[in-house]
Design an enzyme around this catalytic site. Sequence first.
Site, PDB file in Angstrom:
ATOM      1  N   LYS A 151       0.854  -1.191   0.000  1.00  0.00           N
ATOM      2  CA  LYS A 151       0.000   0.000   0.000  1.00  0.00           C
ATOM      3  C   LYS A 151       0.892   1.244   0.000  1.00  0.00           C
ATOM      4  O   LYS A 151       2.067   1.175   0.371  1.00  0.00           O
ATOM      5  CB  LYS A 151      -0.902   0.011   1.233  1.00  0.00           C
ATOM      6  CG  LYS A 151      -1.694  -1.263   1.463  1.00  0.00           C
ATOM      7  CD  LYS A 151      -2.841  -1.468   0.488  1.00  0.00           C
ATOM      8  CE  LYS A 151      -3.559  -2.776   0.815  1.00  0.00           C
ATOM      9  NZ  LYS A 151      -4.696  -3.081  -0.012  1.00  0.00           N
TER      10      LYS A 151
HETATM   11  C1  LIG Z   1      -5.637  -4.066   0.822  1.00  0.00           C
HETATM   12  C2  LIG Z   1      -7.087  -3.777   0.907  1.00  0.00           C
HETATM   13  C3  LIG Z   1      -7.866  -4.166   2.018  1.00  0.00           C
HETATM   14  C4  LIG Z   1      -7.379  -5.073   3.103  1.00  0.00           C
HETATM   15  O1  LIG Z   1      -6.220  -4.697   3.753  1.00  0.00           O
HETATM   16  P1  LIG Z   1      -5.309  -5.834   4.437  1.00  0.00           P
HETATM   17  O2  LIG Z   1      -4.366  -5.042   5.272  1.00  0.00           O
HETATM   18  O3  LIG Z   1      -4.644  -6.595   3.352  1.00  0.00           O
HETATM   19  O4  LIG Z   1      -6.204  -6.686   5.280  1.00  0.00           O
HETATM   20  C5  LIG Z   1      -9.191  -3.759   2.060  1.00  0.00           C
HETATM   21  N1  LIG Z   1      -9.734  -3.050   1.069  1.00  0.00           N
HETATM   22  C6  LIG Z   1      -9.033  -2.667  -0.017  1.00  0.00           C
HETATM   23  C7  LIG Z   1      -9.699  -1.859  -1.083  1.00  0.00           C
HETATM   24  C8  LIG Z   1      -7.690  -3.035  -0.145  1.00  0.00           C
HETATM   25  O5  LIG Z   1      -7.005  -2.674  -1.242  1.00  0.00           O
END
Ligand SMILES: *Cc1c(COP(=O)(O)O)cnc(C)c1O
Length: 374
Positions: A195
Amino acid sequence: MTTPPIPFIDLKTQRARMGSAVDEAILKVVNHGAYIMGPEVIELERQLGEFCGAKHVLSCANGTDALGLVLMAKGVGPGDAVFVPAFTFVATAEVVAWVGATPVFVDVDEDNFNMNPAHLAASIKWARDNGLRPVGVIPVDLFGQPADYQAILPIAEAEELWLMSDAAQSFGAKLNNRAVGTFGLATATSFFPAKPLGCYGDGGAVFTDDDELIEVLRSIRIHGQGSDKYENVRIGINGRLDTIQAAVLIEKLKLFPDEIEARDRVASRYNAGLADVARVPHLRAGTTSVWAQYTLVLNDRDKVAAACKAANVPTAIYYPIPLSHQLGYKHFPTGPGGVPVSERLSAGVLSLPMHPYLAPDVQDRIIDTVRQAI
Ligand SMILES: *Cc1c(COP(=O)(O)O)cnc(C)c1O
């Protein structure tokens, strides 16, 4: 002559840039020993709140838990309908199913990939007419661009629904000079390594201005604890962020404003190099993006993807199947008329390498490859 491989996301350059600062931050935790809920966790929560302007911040184990914690705190359950976009990562709908409620899939806008407000309104009406109890809406800030909160918030308010923003991809972005983390009842984000702001493992956070909600979230994060550690006043989870990850995030947050600018420069360069041959991402007026992904929409996506692969240019497809069509989710309803835009996008999207350390010459190689393939 061989050219070096191009990373889709380059975390190594960032790691080199942080140098011994991150080593020392990690080692400090290893030595002080407060591995769970240590001082870095409290400090990170303070800094994240300062960064986006949210009154309260709750760090947690991952972005999926961040979403799920809010649903648990709101007491969402069977018979409740929660509106989610069909074109997103699975976690957005998954948490609704966790608590036994019904995710209702809403279509997205063709040009910005985010929840379509008109289809949201129609879907709420459809759910009511079909015996469901609409309680909340979870717009997603897909690929880093905030959803259309100006249009969606009034719809949610008129229908007396809470709004939680899934900002897993957009922390750091803004809408009319207001930061992501401050829209609706609560915002959930993720610090998964890929991210825009990622740690060295799993991590997440919830942002809210609601004094009551934050107290309930703090309790649910640690097994529904009451005022005493071994008093359990509600059903909770083990949803804490590791202190080591908080220490890593404090170091990365120092680079983050600069990285957001760099991401924007990379996106502009892609736009300039590709806008005449492909549909490039479109930001709505007043929004900024942190460019979690740089995503094209193409007529012949698979051909272009294959040509990139042959030229050692990595690409990715986010997302190849609308959630409403996934085996685990296709028994859940979609709003009236289905989700034709999500279907079209799933067939046409292609994401290119995107990170703050993409050098102009490497990026030009990517642009040339894509242009030739088209
Ligand atoms: C990555 C993501 C999540 C979940 O996050 P994690 O930390 O992997 O549990 C939820 N929603 C969206 C849109 C994402 O891209």
